[in-house]
Scaffold this active site. Sequence first.
Site, PDB file in Angstrom:
ATOM      1  N   ASN A  10     -22.147 111.356  61.999  1.00 53.17           N
ATOM      2  CA  ASN A  10     -23.466 111.133  61.402  1.00 53.17           C
ATOM      3  C   ASN A  10     -24.243 112.441  61.497  1.00 53.17           C
ATOM      4  O   ASN A  10     -24.692 112.814  62.580  1.00 53.17           O
ATOM      5  CB  ASN A  10     -24.161 110.007  62.190  1.00 53.17           C
ATOM      6  N   LYS A  12     -27.079 113.075  60.268  1.00 58.83           N
ATOM      7  CA  LYS A  12     -28.534 112.839  60.289  1.00 58.83           C
ATOM      8  C   LYS A  12     -29.230 113.805  59.331  1.00 58.83           C
ATOM      9  O   LYS A  12     -28.657 114.135  58.290  1.00 58.83           O
ATOM     10  CB  LYS A  12     -29.062 112.939  61.729  1.00 58.83           C
ATOM     11  N   HIS A  94     -29.244 102.076  61.743  1.00 60.28           N
ATOM     12  CA  HIS A  94     -29.248 103.025  62.863  1.00 60.28           C
ATOM     13  C   HIS A  94     -30.584 102.906  63.598  1.00 60.28           C
ATOM     14  O   HIS A  94     -31.616 102.644  62.972  1.00 60.28           O
ATOM     15  CB  HIS A  94     -29.049 104.447  62.323  1.00 60.28           C
ATOM     16  N   GLU A  96     -32.547 105.007  64.633  1.00 63.32           N
ATOM     17  CA  GLU A  96     -33.601 105.890  64.108  1.00 63.32           C
ATOM     18  C   GLU A  96     -34.231 105.293  62.852  1.00 63.32           C
ATOM     19  O   GLU A  96     -35.429 105.478  62.611  1.00 63.32           O
ATOM     20  CB  GLU A  96     -33.018 107.295  63.859  1.00 63.32           C
ATOM     21  N   GLU A 164     -24.591 101.350  69.791  1.00 62.83           N
ATOM     22  CA  GLU A 164     -25.230 102.611  70.173  1.00 62.83           C
ATOM     23  C   GLU A 164     -26.433 102.330  71.060  1.00 62.83           C
ATOM     24  O   GLU A 164     -27.534 102.045  70.556  1.00 62.83           O
ATOM     25  CB  GLU A 164     -25.696 103.367  68.922  1.00 62.83           C
ATOM     26  N   GLY A 170     -28.342 111.146  71.516  1.00 59.65           N
ATOM     27  CA  GLY A 170     -28.920 112.491  71.529  1.00 59.65           C
ATOM     28  C   GLY A 170     -29.509 112.904  72.866  1.00 59.65           C
ATOM     29  O   GLY A 170     -30.252 113.880  72.949  1.00 59.65           O
ATOM     30  N   SER A 209     -23.997 110.213  72.467  1.00 57.59           N
ATOM     31  CA  SER A 209     -23.572 111.385  73.244  1.00 57.59           C
ATOM     32  C   SER A 209     -22.054 111.454  73.447  1.00 57.59           C
ATOM     33  O   SER A 209     -21.588 111.878  74.503  1.00 57.59           O
ATOM     34  CB  SER A 209     -24.318 111.444  74.581  1.00 57.59           C
ATOM     35  N   GLY A 231     -24.602 114.594  67.189  1.00 53.74           N
ATOM     36  CA  GLY A 231     -24.618 116.036  67.422  1.00 53.74           C
ATOM     37  C   GLY A 231     -23.255 116.711  67.364  1.00 53.74           C
ATOM     38  O   GLY A 231     -23.090 117.760  66.721  1.00 53.74           O
TER      39      GLY A 231
HETATM   40  P1  PGA Z   1     -25.394 111.531  69.307  1.00 57.10           P
HETATM   41  O1  PGA Z   1     -25.850 110.522  68.138  1.00 57.10           O
HETATM   42  O2  PGA Z   1     -23.888 111.603  69.266  1.00 57.10           O
HETATM   43  O3  PGA Z   1     -26.033 112.843  68.945  1.00 57.10           O
HETATM   44  O4  PGA Z   1     -25.880 110.973  70.582  1.00 57.10           O
HETATM   45  C1  PGA Z   1     -25.131 109.346  67.894  1.00 57.10           C
HETATM   46  C2  PGA Z   1     -25.747 108.608  66.736  1.00 57.10           C
HETATM   47  O5  PGA Z   1     -26.968 108.548  66.632  1.00 57.10           O
HETATM   48  O6  PGA Z   1     -25.026 108.041  65.884  1.00 57.10           O
END
Ligand code: PGA
Length: 252
Positions: A10, A12, A94, A96, A164, A170, A209, A231
């Site tokens: 992803n 983002k 998601h 977010e 998640e 993140g 993460s 990330g």
């Molecule tokens: P992250 O994000 O690997 O940066 O923690 C995961 C996600 O939001 O899908």
Amino acid sequence: MERQKIAAGNWKMNGSGADLVEVESLAGSHAAPGCKVVICPPATLLSRMAERVSGAEISLGGQDCHSAAKGAHTGDIAAGMLRDAGATHVILGHSERRTDHVETNETVRAKTEAALSEALTPIICIGETLEQREAGETLALMSEQLTGSVPAGADGAQIVIAYEPVWAIGTGKVATVEQIAEVHDHIRAHLTQRLGASADMTPILYGGSVKPGNAAEIFATSNVDGALVGGASLTASDFGAIVDALSAVGER
Ligand code: PGA
């Protein structure tokens, strides 16, 4: 039939034309026997990325879609448009999106129906905040999010669930394998009760993460069929190592 293993990236709100080399490099360097690799770039990059990976074993996805097929929805993108741009998957719900755009389980379910009607595979995200975990609400909340977000009567083979934990996204904080196993087992049981035998075919991904250094341990966990990676999906070297870790599980 075996349940599919999936490494999904992803991106983002990251990436421009110059970053397409990362996907080319991934396509050139990491065959992924036994697993599906999906990259979900910002919509602005979808069709260019589709051109760059054509012929490679990399699938593409959107990061959201609207629940309507078309119309007066400025700034939104319909599921059919994602398909037209080269996507086969779409991330929905998601955390977010749930936070930034106040998406409810009902919104996510409507979007899931739109995605399925365009033959896109929805990657439906669920997860708890730290406060909810500390209050002991995690499993009940996962049931509530699944009940609200997954359409009744869905075919388990046509959807993907991503667990998640919001506090792990993140932040560099990863859920322990015990925490992951508990939630993933719960998700599988919930889906089986709701969708019947087809729930056995639903890939359940962990996200939060995931890095090259912790991927193998996470992939060895009960009912973990892959990862949704933020990330670490932005560079071919990190994401490639995660893809390799998943393929290694497939080969065991
Ligand atoms: P992250 O994000 O690997 O940066 O923690 C995961 C996600 O939001 O899908």
